[in-house]
Write a protein that holds these residues in place. Structure first.
Motif, short mmCIF file in Angstrom:
data_model
loop_
_atom_site.label_atom_id
_atom_site.label_comp_id
_atom_site.label_asym_id
_atom_site.label_seq_id
_atom_site.Cartn_x
_atom_site.Cartn_y
_atom_site.Cartn_z
N ILE A 46 0.59 -1.26 0.05
CA ILE A 46 -0.20 0.14 0.01
C ILE A 46 0.90 1.18 0.01
O ILE A 46 1.75 1.34 0.79
N LEU A 47 0.81 2.20 -0.88
CA LEU A 47 1.48 3.24 -1.30
C LEU A 47 0.83 4.69 -1.17
O LEU A 47 -0.52 4.74 -1.63
N ARG A 48 1.42 5.67 -1.00
CA ARG A 48 0.85 6.94 -1.47
C ARG A 48 1.32 7.55 -2.72
O ARG A 48 2.53 6.89 -2.95
N GLU A 49 0.73 8.26 -3.46
CA GLU A 49 1.36 8.75 -4.75
C GLU A 49 2.81 9.22 -4.22
O GLU A 49 2.92 10.01 -3.30
N GLY A 50 3.54 8.86 -5.37
CA GLY A 50 5.10 9.54 -5.13
C GLY A 50 6.14 8.67 -4.46
O GLY A 50 7.18 8.89 -4.31
N GLU A 51 5.31 7.56 -3.78
CA GLU A 51 6.36 6.48 -3.09
C GLU A 51 6.74 5.76 -3.99
O GLU A 51 6.23 5.25 -4.98
N ASP A 52 8.07 4.94 -3.51
CA ASP A 52 8.48 3.82 -4.43
C ASP A 52 8.28 2.41 -3.67
O ASP A 52 7.95 2.29 -2.57
N ALA A 53 8.44 1.63 -4.70
CA ALA A 53 7.95 0.28 -4.24
C ALA A 53 8.86 -0.91 -5.06
O ALA A 53 9.25 -0.51 -6.20
N VAL A 54 9.39 -2.15 -4.21
CA VAL A 54 10.02 -3.11 -5.04
C VAL A 54 9.25 -4.27 -4.82
O VAL A 54 8.96 -4.75 -3.75
N ILE A 55 9.03 -5.05 -6.05
CA ILE A 55 8.30 -6.29 -6.01
C ILE A 55 9.35 -7.42 -6.34
O ILE A 55 10.02 -7.21 -7.68
N SER A 76 13.69 -8.22 -10.00
CA SER A 76 13.01 -7.49 -8.90
C SER A 76 12.24 -6.25 -9.92
O SER A 76 13.15 -5.81 -10.81
N LEU A 77 11.20 -5.74 -9.62
CA LEU A 77 10.50 -5.01 -10.40
C LEU A 77 10.42 -3.61 -9.47
O LEU A 77 10.00 -3.63 -8.36
N TYR A 78 10.91 -2.49 -10.11
CA TYR A 78 11.01 -1.23 -9.40
C TYR A 78 9.99 -0.29 -9.89
O TYR A 78 10.09 0.13 -11.11
N LEU A 79 9.28 0.28 -8.81
CA LEU A 79 8.24 1.33 -9.28
C LEU A 79 8.49 2.68 -8.36
O LEU A 79 8.51 2.63 -7.18
N THR A 80 9.12 3.50 -9.21
CA THR A 80 9.52 4.87 -8.45
C THR A 80 8.17 5.99 -8.62
O THR A 80 7.68 6.10 -9.86
N ALA A 81 8.13 6.96 -7.67
CA ALA A 81 7.37 7.88 -7.89
C ALA A 81 6.03 7.60 -8.33
O ALA A 81 5.54 7.69 -9.46
N SER A 82 5.38 6.40 -7.46
CA SER A 82 4.15 5.92 -7.85
C SER A 82 3.06 6.69 -8.15
O SER A 82 2.99 7.98 -7.74
N GLN A 83 2.34 6.18 -9.30
CA GLN A 83 1.22 7.13 -9.72
C GLN A 83 -0.05 6.33 -9.23
O GLN A 83 0.00 5.05 -9.38
N LEU A 84 -1.34 6.81 -9.33
CA LEU A 84 -2.36 6.16 -9.09
C LEU A 84 -2.77 4.91 -10.09
O LEU A 84 -3.19 3.83 -9.89
N SER A 85 -2.07 5.48 -11.42
CA SER A 85 -2.44 4.40 -12.40
C SER A 85 -1.64 3.03 -12.19
O SER A 85 -1.68 1.97 -13.09
N TYR A 86 -0.63 3.21 -11.37
CA TYR A 86 0.22 1.98 -11.04
C TYR A 86 -0.63 0.89 -10.12
O TYR A 86 -0.08 -0.36 -10.10
#
Lengths: 114, 112
Positions: free
Chosen positions: B11-20, B72-82
């Motif tokens: 669970i993220l807020r917009e703009g946060e990063d995630a690694v899967i 690993s999948l990196y999602l940076t500066a996450s957006q709602l569309s992610y």
């Protein structure tokens, strides 16, 4: 819209029955893949066809069969249905039969067995 | 043989990063990443081949460590569309060219 079409969108049937799911690949794609998606197992590969011939087989039950026709559309036949067969069935298509080619998924057919 | 994805949910807020992460017990030839939004079909993101380089487009990138059989999948500066469920599909090296084996997925929720 991926360009892959699947019919029907929803199917509700009873145990013991037989159903046929249909898939039309994107124009120009020669390969069709069938997947079963359930909540507990995720996406499970069933079978792949390339230009009318079976190319690869996954965890497909003997009660299930598929074929790809000369016009490249494909049908997945499910018989002697059980409650556990309830799932979302996707077909995907790709240009070549290579597993490293991008697969384009259709919208899926949701099967409910009562 | 099914690859293991972690975490199961993020669970993220917009703009946060995630690694899967996606880990396999078998040697791999390639790893494929797909995203599926709720009620929709999976959509291809990228493929990583053995011996290939890290891939990426926009703010989503991925790496493939052949020795560890991990991607690993990196999602940076996450957006709602992610938001959606991310699946890795693995091609085992000893069954190269046959079929992809998908993990159970990681659900990503991005809120504003």
């Amino acid at each position: 819209d991926s360009g892959v079409t699947q019919t029907p969108k929803h199917l509700i049937t009873a145990t013991g029955q037989r159903v046929t799911l249909r898939c039309s690949p994107r124009s120009g794609d020669l390969s069709v893949y069938w997947y079963q998606q359930s909540l507990d197992q995720g996406l499970q590969f069933l079978i792949q066809y390339y230009n009318g011939e079976e190319r690869a087989k996954g965890n497909i039950l003997e009660r299930f069969s598929a074929q790809q026709f000369p016009d490249l559309h494909s049908e997945l036949n499910l018989s002697s249905l059980e409650l556990g067969d309830s799932a979302l069935y996707f077909c995907a298509s790709s240009v070549t039969g290579s597993i490293r080619d991008t697969q384009y998924f259709g919208p899926g057919t949701r099967l409910t067995v009562l | 043989q099914q690859p293991v994805q972690s975490p199961q949910a993020v669970i993220l807020r917009e703009g946060e990063d995630a690694v899967i992460n996606c880990s396999s017990s078998k040697a791999l030839y390639s790893v494929h990443w797909y995203r599926q939004k709720h009620g929709e079909a999976p959509v291809f993101l990228m493929i990583l081949l053995k011996g290939g380089e890290q891939k990426g487009h926009d703010k989503i990138s991925a790496s493939f460590n052949e020795k560890k059989q991990q991607s690993s999948l990196y999602l940076t500066a996450s957006q709602l569309s992610y938001s959606g469920t991310y699946f890795c599909g693995t091609e085992p090296a000893n069954q190269a060219g046959t079929a992809l084996i998908f993990g159970k997925g990681t659900t990503l929720s991005v809120s504003s």
